[in-house]
Design an enzyme around this catalytic site. Structure first.
Site, PDB file in Angstrom:
ATOM      1  N   HIS A 100      -4.467  -2.380   1.029  1.00 22.36           N
ATOM      2  CA  HIS A 100      -3.304  -1.527   0.875  1.00 22.36           C
ATOM      3  C   HIS A 100      -3.415  -0.319   1.802  1.00 22.36           C
ATOM      4  CE1 HIS A 100      -2.096  -3.135  -3.359  1.00 22.36           C
ATOM      5  NE2 HIS A 100      -2.174  -4.084  -2.441  1.00 22.36           N
ATOM      6  N   GLU A 102      -3.087   2.850   1.211  1.00 22.89           N
ATOM      7  CA  GLU A 102      -3.900   3.931   0.652  1.00 22.89           C
ATOM      8  C   GLU A 102      -5.390   3.620   0.819  1.00 22.89           C
ATOM      9  OE1 GLU A 102      -0.371   3.195  -2.209  1.00 22.89           O
ATOM     10  OE2 GLU A 102      -1.688   2.015  -0.925  1.00 22.89           O
ATOM     11  N   CYS A 128      -0.752   1.327  -6.459  1.00 17.91           N
ATOM     12  CA  CYS A 128      -1.065   0.361  -7.512  1.00 17.91           C
ATOM     13  C   CYS A 128      -2.286   0.859  -8.288  1.00 17.91           C
ATOM     14  CB  CYS A 128      -1.352  -1.013  -6.901  1.00 17.91           C
ATOM     15  SG  CYS A 128      -2.934  -1.101  -6.035  1.00 17.91           S
ATOM     16  N   CYS A 131      -5.580   1.074  -6.056  1.00 18.38           N
ATOM     17  CA  CYS A 131      -5.543   2.245  -5.174  1.00 18.38           C
ATOM     18  C   CYS A 131      -5.664   3.531  -5.980  1.00 18.38           C
ATOM     19  CB  CYS A 131      -4.258   2.254  -4.350  1.00 18.38           C
ATOM     20  SG  CYS A 131      -4.198   0.938  -3.117  1.00 18.38           S
TER      21      CYS A 131
END
Length: 180
Positions: A100, A102, A128, A131
């Site tokens: 992801h 992040e 999410c 993260c």
């Protein structure tokens, strides 16, 4: 033309000229959110393009976008594992070749020895749960996101950790600048 002065003769700008410049100049928050959209353009995900940046004292510390790890084939080239397995968006996030945005921003900071404790994470999408746990342990103090995410556990854990979470409102920012 510099802000506040005419470069040709060093005289102050007229008030109307200052107002014109001011209405086009974004706030810091809007500026950083806009940069996340530029970063997201590097994404190699077939489902969603997400960008994230870590900022402290109005300085960008690291950027990240979603995609496969370095030196691995991109989903753009070999297809989406999640599509092939029929996994709906927002479910079973661990079943994906990609990292992801992040995660990549945090990893880039660590890779280059950049301290991110106390930073703000700007991101195109609410983090999410995976993260969020990384964000909490990395010492990030604030998250500014533009689009929502249906991860209730992530929202609950971020609230419990007392990380400030703010949804960026583009219309409100544009109205504040006088843009319609």
């Amino acid at each position: 033309m510099c802000f506040g002065f005419d470069p040709h003769n060093g005289s102050p700008l007229k008030e109307k000229e200052k107002e014109k410049i001011h209405t086009h100049r974004p706030s810091w928050e809007e500026y950083f959110i806009d940069i996340t959209h530029l970063v997201a353009k590097r994404s190699t995900c077939l489902r969603r393009h997400v960008g994230a940046i870590l900022v402290k004292d109005k300085k960008i510390l690291a950027t990240g976008y979603n995609g496969a790890p370095s030196r691995l084939a991109h989903c753009l080239d070999i297809g989406c594992l999640r599509e092939q397995m029929g996994i709906p968006s927002g479910e079973r996030v661990e079943l994906c070749r990609g990292l992801h945005a992040e995660q990549n921003a945090i990893i880039q900071a660590a890779y280059h020895g950049v301290k991110i404790q106390g930073a703000t994470l700007y991101t195109t999408l609410h983090p999410c749960i995976i993260c969020s746990k990384m964000i909490i342990n990395a010492g990030i103090e604030k998250i500014v996101f533009e689009e929502g995410y249906t991860d209730k556990l992530s929202e609950k854990m971020l609230k419990e950790s007392r990380i400030k979470v703010k949804k960026f409102d583009r219309k409100k920012a544009e109205n504040k600048r006088g843009k319609t």
